[in-house]
Design an enzyme around this catalytic site. Sequence first.
Site: not given
Length: 342
Positions: A168, A242, A338
Amino acid sequence: MTPVLPIQYDFSLQGLNTFGIAAKAKAYLRVTSADMLTQVRSDDFLARLPRLVLGGGSNLLLTRDFAGLVLHMSTSGVEIVAEDAGATYVKAAAGENWHQFVQWTLGQGMGGLENLSLIPGSVGAAPIQNIGAYGVEVKDCFHALTAFDFDTGEIVVLDKAACRFGYRDSLFKHALRDRAVILDVTFALPKNWRAQTQYADVAQELTARAVASPAPQDVADAIIAIRNRKLPDPAKIGNAGSFFKNPVVSADLRDALLASHPNLVSYPQPDGSYKLAAGWLIDQSGWKGKSMGAAGVYEKQALVLVNRGGATGQEIAALANAIQMDVMSRFGVMLEPEPVFI
Ligand code: EPU
């Protein structure tokens, strides 16, 4: 003569972020060409405004109005640009919808991106956080991208190594943050395609569908079914997928946690560290299905925060913070969000 940029002022962003949060941008531009970015850069007023580059708005938490210029990447176009013995090279404009692009490649008989089906967002945003799901990340089929560099005004080409992909993560979250705007991405889709079905969920779904040797579209269909069962559809319940990354911890910390929590979910990493399932940590802390105001933790996946209707970004952020503090006090692990916070 250069046409005047169609800037809109006090523009509502509510329909442009998948959390569905009501916030406004001081200035907004629907970007349909790289030339428009050159024009922004050479405009005395616009060039000085803080910038927010917006794709599908699926990795964004708006905690306030944005007192700057939103550049909404709305370019389109998908084409096969080259082919060699190993791969077909497909270029897609930044503004293309990710899932529709993946479906297009599958429709052409090209595998490689099927595990990334149904991820919300745009093509241009995909490399920024190296989107991933079910054992595949965008970097696995990435070839190169072009980006507009606001510092120099030039268009640059970056290959896979230059993008510094991580979990990520990429260069666009670090050195090129607030500087580069991705214009298009070229993918290398392998000719010797093999199904990536190592994730138990995927293997089980294919077995349930009685698919023994899956084609790319079979894998995509299985993944779409799994995601539809586990994750809320942003068109119905506001969310950004998420909300936290799965934290990576030392083997020592993982061993200590495993001793006190024998059912801890962890995955060994190549460097000897462990990735923990943040969803499990949050679930074990009792947050699944809970709410704080109009912000909530999704009933079927504790890693997903949702807007239960009319939530402000600050309410979502307050819930996220409460979860972080609680998980920290129970497990000694700090969860990292995130999405980008504005
Ligand atoms: N778990 C729980 N309770 C929960 C949620 C999860 O116990 O409420 C446990 C599950 O039982 C499982 C483990 O945690 O043992 C992992 O859960 P899951 O397989 O659902 O995946 P994840 O680690 O929570 C990651 C990605 C997702 C991606 C899936 C599938 C991150 C931050 N998230 O989720 O990506 O779709 O794996 O590969 O890496 C996203 O980034 O937005 C995203 C949705």
